[in-house]
Design an enzyme around this catalytic site. Structure first.
Site, PDB file in Angstrom:
ATOM      1  N   ARG B  50      45.246   2.050 -12.211  1.00  0.00           N
ATOM      2  CA  ARG B  50      45.934   1.960 -10.922  1.00  0.00           C
ATOM      3  C   ARG B  50      45.395   2.939  -9.904  1.00  0.00           C
ATOM      4  NH1 ARG B  50      51.862   0.328 -12.018  1.00  0.00           N
ATOM      5  NH2 ARG B  50      51.585  -0.617 -14.051  1.00  0.00           N
ATOM      6  N   THR B  51      45.216   4.183 -10.331  1.00  0.00           N
ATOM      7  CA  THR B  51      44.712   5.179  -9.380  1.00  0.00           C
ATOM      8  C   THR B  51      43.304   4.772  -8.916  1.00  0.00           C
ATOM      9  OG1 THR B  51      45.972   6.858 -10.535  1.00  0.00           O
ATOM     10  CG2 THR B  51      44.285   7.651  -9.061  1.00  0.00           C
ATOM     11  N   LYS B  79      26.422  12.044 -24.378  1.00  0.00           N
ATOM     12  CA  LYS B  79      25.284  12.772 -24.942  1.00  0.00           C
ATOM     13  C   LYS B  79      25.420  14.273 -24.685  1.00  0.00           C
ATOM     14  CE  LYS B  79      22.264   8.774 -24.247  1.00  0.00           C
ATOM     15  NZ  LYS B  79      22.698   8.068 -23.018  1.00  0.00           N
ATOM     16  N   ARG B 100      38.549  11.819 -11.757  1.00  0.00           N
ATOM     17  CA  ARG B 100      39.663  11.867 -12.708  1.00  0.00           C
ATOM     18  C   ARG B 100      39.076  12.381 -14.019  1.00  0.00           C
ATOM     19  NH1 ARG B 100      45.201   9.992 -12.720  1.00  0.00           N
ATOM     20  NH2 ARG B 100      45.813   9.699 -14.879  1.00  0.00           N
ATOM     21  N   HIS B 128      47.335  16.487  -9.140  1.00  0.00           N
ATOM     22  CA  HIS B 128      47.105  15.099  -8.770  1.00  0.00           C
ATOM     23  C   HIS B 128      47.603  14.952  -7.327  1.00  0.00           C
ATOM     24  CE1 HIS B 128      46.437  10.956  -9.089  1.00  0.00           C
ATOM     25  NE2 HIS B 128      47.401  10.583  -9.894  1.00  0.00           N
TER      26      HIS B 128
END
Ligand SMILES: [Zn+2]
Lengths: 156, 297
Positions: B50-51, B79, B100, B128
Site C-alpha cells: 500500500r505504501t 549478495k 522502506r 514513518h
C-alpha cells in the site's frame, strides 16, 4: 630536576598527559575509550585504587599517565561519560603546562554501541554509531533509542 | 538538499505548510505536473504494497516516473551489499529515493550517502513520517488542529504510528488519552517527552470511560504474537474493539481513524457511520505524499 614532583606512587613523566581523579576502577575503560591498547605505541603508567584526599575526604581514584603524547581535549572529554570528575594535566618538561576538567561532549561518534539490535548502526554498514548527549540520556541519532543506564557497558 | 526522515525534524510551521499544500493539491489534483521529467526510485527492502502504491500514484499524478526495487531476492542486497552502497548507486539514476527498510535508522543512514533527497517510507519500528502527516491531514479535514482530545487505542508500545502521531500532535496543545492492554502501554520515555512538550497524557483502563470527551479515536492493531496464547489474545482484542454500541456515547463531530489494514479492531458496522474516516485517511496518503515529493524535489 628541582621541579620534579615528589611522593607519587608512579613516577613523574617528562612530557605527556596525566589523567587524574578517574573514578576508582575505571582506568582500563578510560584507556579503551581513548583507543589506547597494548598494541599502540604510547608509554603508559596506570595506577588504580589509589588513596586520594579530595575536599578533606579520603577516597579512591585511578590515574593514567601517557608519555610523549598530548591527548586532545576532545579525546579526553569522552571520559566524562564515566568519570565526570577526572582532570587532565598536560605535562611539558615535568611541569603541568595545562590543567583542565573534562566536559561531557554533545555528540559521541563511534564510542557507544546502540542497545537496539534492530538499529542500522548495528548492521554491517560503513558508519559510526552516533549519539547525542541529552538530559534524558544518550540518544541514538539513527534509531532514537535512549540509553539511560549502565552507559559504561555500552562503550565500544 | 532536503530529506524527510522523521516527523521530529518538522516544526509546527513546516507541518502546517505541508498540510496546506496537500489541501491545495487535493482541491485541484489534475493541474499538478511539478515532477515532469523527474524519476523517483521506490526502494522497498520490506514489503508494503500500500505504501509503495500510494507513493507510485503520487509520483505519477505529479507527472514523474518511478523505478521500483521491491525484492531483496536476486538483487545485490542478497549478495551482502551495504545499504550505503545501494543508495549511492541508485542516487546516480534518479531525482529522489523513497526508502522502506526493516532496520531502524536506515533512512537517516541513506540520507548521509545519497546525492538526491531521501523520503522515509518506514524504517523498522522507527519513523514513518508520511503516515503521520496523512493522519494529521485527516484530522485537520474535520477539525482545527488544536486543543484536541485524542484517544490512542490498542498496542501503544510497539505501534510506531501512534508514537509519531502523538509526538507531532504535541505541537498543537492536545490532550492524549491512552487506552492500552497491560504491557502494551505507551513507552515511558515518550510519555516524558510529551509532558516536556506541554502535552497532557491521561491513561484509561476502558474506552467507555472516556469516549464522551474524545474528538478523535485512533485505533491500532494488537498483534497476536504479543500474547502467550490465543485465548488471552482474543480476550484483550475483544475489549479494545470499536463497535457502534461503544460509539453511541460519542461527542458530535468525533472521528475514528486507523492506519489500516485492520484485523477486527473495528466492527464493519462502524464503516457505515459518519465518524468512520479510515478509508478517507488511506486515500489522503496520495495528496500528502504529493506534497512531500514536491517539498524535496
Ligand atoms: Zn540506534
Amino acid at each position: 630536576m628541582e621541579d620534579k614532583p615528589q611522593g607519587l606512587l608512579i613516577s613523574p613523566i617528562k612530557d605527556g598527559t596525566v589523567i587524574d581523579h578517574i573514578r576508582a576502577g575505571a582506568a582500563l575503560t578510560v584507556l579503551r575509550m581513548l583507543g589506547i591498547t597494548g598494541q599502540t605505541e604510547e608509554e603508559l603508567s596506570i595506577a588504580t585504587n589509589v588513596t586520594s584526599m579530595t575536599c578533606g575526604q579520603e577516597g579512591k581514584k585511578d590515574i593514567v599517565k601517557v608519555s610523549n603524547r598530548e591527548l586532545s581535549k576532545e579525546e579526553v572529554d569522552r571520559i566524562a561519560l564515566i568519570s565526570p570528575k577526572a582532570t587532565i594535566n598536560i605535562i611539558r618538561d615535568y611541569i603541568v603546562a595545562e590543567k583542565k576538567g573534562v566536559e561531557t561532549p554533545k555528540l559521541l561518534y563511534g564510542i557507544i554501541k546502540c542497545t537496539n539490535s534492530g538499529c542500522i548502526s548495528n548492521a554491517n554498514e560503513p558508519i559510526k554509531s552516533a549519539f547525542e548527549v541529552t538530559e534524558a540520556g544518550l540518544h541514538c541519532l539513527y534509531c532514537d533509542t535512549v540509553i539511560t543506564t549502565d552507559i559504561e557497558s555500552h562503550i565500544i | 538538499m532536503k530529506h524527510i526522515i522523521s516527523i521530529k525534524d518538522f516544526g509546527k510551521e513546516e507541518i502546517d505548510s505541508l498540510l496546506a499544500r496537500a489541501g491545495a493539491i487535493d482541491a485541484a489534483p489534475q493541474n499538478q505536473k511539478t515532477l515532469d521529467g523527474k524519476q523517483v526510485a521506490l526502494l522497498f527492502f520490506e514489503p508494503s504494497t500500500r505504501t509503495r502504491m500510494s507513493f507510485a500514484s503520487a509520483v505519477a499524478r505529479l507527472g514523474g516516473t518511478t523505478i521500483t526495487v521491491d525484492s531483496v531476492e536476486g538483487s545485490s542486497i542478497s549478495k551482502g551489499e551495504t545499504l550505503a552502497d545501494t543508495v549511492r548507486v541508485v542516487s546516480s539514476y534518479v531525482d529522489a529515493i523513497v526508502l522502506r527498510h526493516p532496520k531502524e535508522g536506515a533512512a537517516r543512514l541513506a540520507s548521509e550517502f545519497a546525492s538526491v533527497p531521501v523520503i522515509n517510507a518506514g524504517d523498522g519500528a522507527g519513523q514513518h513520517p508520511s503516515q503521520t502527516l496523512l493522519d494529521l491531514y485527516t484530522i485537520r479535514q474535520s477539525m482545527p488542529l488544536k486543543n484536541i482530545h485524542i484517544g490512542l487505542l490498542g498496542d501503544l508500545r510497539y505501534g510506531r504510528t501512534t508514537h509519531s502521531l502523538a509526538y507531532a500532535l504535541s505541537n498543537y496543545n492536545v490532550t492524549i488519552h491512552t487506552i492500552a492492554p497491560p504491557t502494551l502501554e505507551l513507552p515511558e520515555s515518550l510519555v516524558d517527552e510529551l509532558h516536556r512538550r506541554g502535552c497532557t497524557v491521561q491513561e484509561h483502563a476502558d474506552i467507555t470511560d472516556i469516549i464522551p470527551n474524545l474528538d478523535v479515536i485512533y485505533t491500532t492493531r494488537i498483534q497476536r504474537e504479543r500474547f502467550p496464547d490465543a485465548a488471552s489474545y482474543y480476550n484483550v482484542a475483544e475489549s479494545y474493539r470499536i463497535t457502534p454500541e461503544i460509539l453511541d456515547e460519542r461527542k458530535e463531530g468525533m472521528i475514528v481513524l486507523h492506519p489500516l489494514p485492520r484485523a477486527g479492531e473495528i466492527d464493519p458496522r462502524v464503516d457505515e457511520l459518519p465518524c468512520a474516516r479510515y478509508f478517507e485517511q488511506a486515500r489522503n496518503g496520495v495528496p500528502v505524499r504529493m506534497a512531500m515529493l514536491e517539498e524535496v524535489i
